[in-house]
Motif scaffolding. Structure first.
Motif, mmCIF file in Angstrom:
data_model
loop_
_atom_site.group_PDB
_atom_site.id
_atom_site.type_symbol
_atom_site.label_atom_id
_atom_site.label_comp_id
_atom_site.label_asym_id
_atom_site.label_seq_id
_atom_site.Cartn_x
_atom_site.Cartn_y
_atom_site.Cartn_z
ATOM 1 N N PHE A 23 0.846 -1.194 0.000
ATOM 2 C CA PHE A 23 0.000 0.000 0.000
ATOM 3 C C PHE A 23 0.883 1.247 0.000
ATOM 4 O O PHE A 23 0.684 2.175 -0.782
ATOM 5 C CB PHE A 23 -0.902 -0.026 1.240
ATOM 6 N N TYR A 24 1.898 1.242 0.853
ATOM 7 C CA TYR A 24 2.767 2.414 0.974
ATOM 8 C C TYR A 24 3.729 2.548 -0.213
ATOM 9 O O TYR A 24 3.833 3.613 -0.827
ATOM 10 C CB TYR A 24 3.547 2.337 2.285
ATOM 11 N N LEU A 25 4.396 1.464 -0.567
ATOM 12 C CA LEU A 25 5.397 1.564 -1.635
ATOM 13 C C LEU A 25 4.749 1.794 -2.999
ATOM 14 O O LEU A 25 5.258 2.571 -3.814
ATOM 15 C CB LEU A 25 6.302 0.323 -1.640
ATOM 16 N N HIS A 26 3.613 1.138 -3.239
ATOM 17 C CA HIS A 26 2.911 1.371 -4.512
ATOM 18 C C HIS A 26 2.423 2.816 -4.603
ATOM 19 O O HIS A 26 2.385 3.407 -5.679
ATOM 20 C CB HIS A 26 1.729 0.416 -4.674
ATOM 21 N N GLN A 63 5.456 4.856 -5.581
ATOM 22 C CA GLN A 63 5.803 4.577 -6.987
ATOM 23 C C GLN A 63 4.808 5.239 -7.940
ATOM 24 O O GLN A 63 5.196 5.864 -8.923
ATOM 25 C CB GLN A 63 5.789 3.064 -7.246
ATOM 26 N N ALA A 64 3.511 5.074 -7.635
ATOM 27 C CA ALA A 64 2.479 5.616 -8.521
ATOM 28 C C ALA A 64 2.582 7.139 -8.583
ATOM 29 O O ALA A 64 2.393 7.752 -9.634
ATOM 30 C CB ALA A 64 1.092 5.200 -8.042
ATOM 31 N N SER A 73 5.938 8.145 -10.459
ATOM 32 C CA SER A 73 5.907 7.876 -11.899
ATOM 33 C C SER A 73 4.860 8.742 -12.605
ATOM 34 O O SER A 73 4.735 8.685 -13.829
ATOM 35 C CB SER A 73 5.578 6.407 -12.144
ATOM 36 N N GLY A 74 4.095 9.501 -11.840
ATOM 37 C CA GLY A 74 3.084 10.371 -12.451
ATOM 38 C C GLY A 74 1.782 9.658 -12.778
ATOM 39 O O GLY A 74 0.878 10.249 -13.350
ATOM 40 N N GLN A 75 1.662 8.366 -12.410
ATOM 41 C CA GLN A 75 0.403 7.656 -12.645
ATOM 42 C C GLN A 75 -0.718 8.262 -11.811
ATOM 43 O O GLN A 75 -1.876 8.205 -12.183
ATOM 44 C CB GLN A 75 0.568 6.188 -12.248
ATOM 45 N N ILE A 76 -0.337 8.767 -10.647
ATOM 46 C CA ILE A 76 -1.300 9.451 -9.781
ATOM 47 C C ILE A 76 -0.724 10.811 -9.426
ATOM 48 O O ILE A 76 0.427 10.912 -9.025
ATOM 49 C CB ILE A 76 -1.554 8.626 -8.501
ATOM 50 N N ARG A 77 -1.531 11.842 -9.656
ATOM 51 C CA ARG A 77 -1.085 13.202 -9.344
ATOM 52 C C ARG A 77 -2.052 13.856 -8.368
ATOM 53 O O ARG A 77 -3.263 13.723 -8.525
ATOM 54 C CB ARG A 77 -1.077 14.064 -10.613
ATOM 55 N N HIS A 120 -3.849 -1.119 -3.764
ATOM 56 C CA HIS A 120 -2.797 -1.425 -4.732
ATOM 57 C C HIS A 120 -2.496 -0.247 -5.643
ATOM 58 O O HIS A 120 -1.720 -0.369 -6.572
ATOM 59 C CB HIS A 120 -3.201 -2.653 -5.562
ATOM 60 N N TRP A 121 -3.154 0.890 -5.398
ATOM 61 C CA TRP A 121 -2.976 2.083 -6.219
ATOM 62 C C TRP A 121 -3.024 1.738 -7.707
ATOM 63 O O TRP A 121 -2.103 2.039 -8.472
ATOM 64 C CB TRP A 121 -1.688 2.819 -5.843
ATOM 65 N N LYS A 122 -4.097 1.058 -8.124
ATOM 66 C CA LYS A 122 -4.280 0.675 -9.519
ATOM 67 C C LYS A 122 -4.838 1.882 -10.276
ATOM 68 O O LYS A 122 -6.058 2.106 -10.308
ATOM 69 C CB LYS A 122 -5.273 -0.479 -9.617
#
Lengths: 321, 321
Positions: free
Chosen positions: A259-262, A265-266, A269-273, B180-182
């Motif tokens: 939960f924390y590392l993803h 990362q997200a 990586s700009g997948q979530i802003r 999972h930050w999908k």
């Protein structure tokens, strides 16, 4: 139970890593976890002078110990908050820090700031005279600690303040911010907060270590620590979230870590802003504008006098008014 | 306990709304919640023909009932999946749908698709011959249902498929995707999925209703429904998440509702943005490219033959191979 590395008797089962480790391999493992986090998030270098905020608890003492053993220049800072609550909380936790230095690292420097000696009263009295402390003194306490840590780090020329926040702590905060989708806070939560305009750099080297790993490390290293949580933290929502997240971890080992590392990362990586809007400017803007407090010279988001100075001002008025 | 609206005896306490309501006011309240969701998310209009996917459970029957009472043109679709598992699950759930029509809305149309009659076998046999159903047939079942719903909606010229997903369902899915930050899934989850390239519009009018509200509505309206969850759903992770979220709701009433609604608000306002990267293209891209299945003519993300047709093809080979 056998050690996954050497086959000798294991002392701990790290379900989330599919590892069972003996004492020696666990101590190595814990140190490498910390070292890898320091490198991965580019927290600091061997030439940096670090100020480790120690509370007498397992996490901060384990952190200080492992940093010194890894060869970093780490001095301790203990802030005596004047909390007794019938269990001598502050007195005991200070003793733990002093015993740790004497027994494990006699050459290490422990800075002590005593709130009562410096300002005439501790957190409980201060919180009682303060509106925001009516239920719990935790908000006042957080403000006071942040201010003092920053002052000592700045005055002492330290490169960074290192705190013992572990994975469980970070996950509970992330969970709380996610439940309310607080974009400003979600934008900021990180293992490293860069230095800026008088605010010291802050790093959390234990960010990948589970709480029980720090407890095991302290135990195996013979570090005595204060078992009690701060008496004021009883019933805190964060503790409830931690229990909930422990249920989750029990069912799905590594769930907290993922939960924390993803999340990191997200976001990286700009997948979530996350973008702080006007609405969240006050409570959680990504980069609030900083000014200089006209009283103490520390950075503040206030117009002139910082929250710490105003706190003592109000306390003084109350006492004499 | 008195009704907050009229002072007569209340039958339900809606902690999250700080409301206690009598039977009549609760039925009104539930209908208005649904009507407000329909309007707020611009789901459909009175002139639209709706296909309500009914399972015989409380949510879908409550949904169909409330839509008809609100004056919408709503026909039912029951898909008989051929699940018995010693409790006659499919047979009983079909009976519930038929009893509902006969007892509550004798003029309403119920379309029935019987998997066994149409394709020669039900979900359990189909899943057994399928790799992805080795543990649980839920993935196969979801695929089959989506395909049939879409076919019936398209062939019948319906404006939208309405499903009985309630707030608890949506929150559990959101929780799973957030853990999972999908990014891809988080970008897509919504009360309305627009029509595109042969995929029927999908709407979830119960998205603001708690599960216990649908149960209370069904009870008070005298709607008999199947109490059993699908026997294959036992032990599903989603159920575990639901229990966890119930603990959360118990401690903080309205926590689930806030988690879901704040998510939609934060995303709609641009405070939080999700962007599917290459990594998530396969499993959860925001807008996967659609082609036409060369077998059945339905939209598919596959190159030529859709997953539904390939499923039956493999099942046929297995049976005759």
């Amino acid at each position: 139970m056998k050690c996954s590395k050497c086959g000798s008797s294991a002392v701990i089962n790290l379900h989330q890593h599919h590892l069972r480790l003996c004492e020696a391999h666990f101590l190595d493992f814990y140190s490498s976890m910390v070292q890898r986090a320091i490198e991965h998030y580019t927290m600091f270098w061997p030439e940096d002078r670090l100020l480790v905020a120690v509370s007498g608890g397992k996490d901060s003492l384990a952190l200080w110990d492992v940093l010194l053993r890894l060869g970093y220049q780490a001095e301790g800072l203990y802030i005596s908050l004047g909390i007794d609550e019938g269990i001598g909380y502050s007195a005991n936790s200070r003793t733990m820090c002093e015993k740790f230095v004497a027994g494990h690292h006699p050459g290490a420097l422990l800075h002590v700031v005593d709130l009562r000696a410096e300002h005439g009263c501790g957190i409980p009295e201060l919180a009682r005279s303060e509106l925001r402390g009516r239920n719990k003194p935790c908000a006042v306490c957080g403000l006071v600690k942040r201010h003092i840590m920053n002052r000592v780090a700045r005055d002492g020329g330290f490169s960074a303040i290192a705190t013992g926040h572990n994975l469980d702590d970070e996950v509970a905060v992330l969970f709380q911010n996610t439940l309310h989708w607080k974009a400003g806070y979600l934008a900021r939560q990180a293992p490293v907060l860069d230095e800026r305009e008088g605010l010291a750099r802050k790093v959390k080297p234990l960010v990948r270590c589970y709480e029980r790993e720090s407890a095991a490390y302290a135990l195996l290293r013979g570090i005595d620590y204060i078992y009690d949580e701060c008496p004021f933290s009883k019933g805190a929502t964060t503790n409830f979230y931690k229990e909930l997240l422990n249920d989750l971890e029990m069912r799905s080992p590594a769930a907290k870590q993922q939960f924390y590392l993803h999340f990191l990362q997200a976001r990286d990586s700009g997948q979530i802003r996350f973008e702080a809007s006007d609405q969240s400017t006050v409570e959680g803007e990504a980069e609030p504008l900083l000014r200089i407090c006209t009283r103490c010279g520390q950075p503040t988001v206030a117009q002139d006098v910082c929250a710490f100075c105003r706190l003592w001002e109000r306390h003084g008025e109350e006492k004499h008014g």
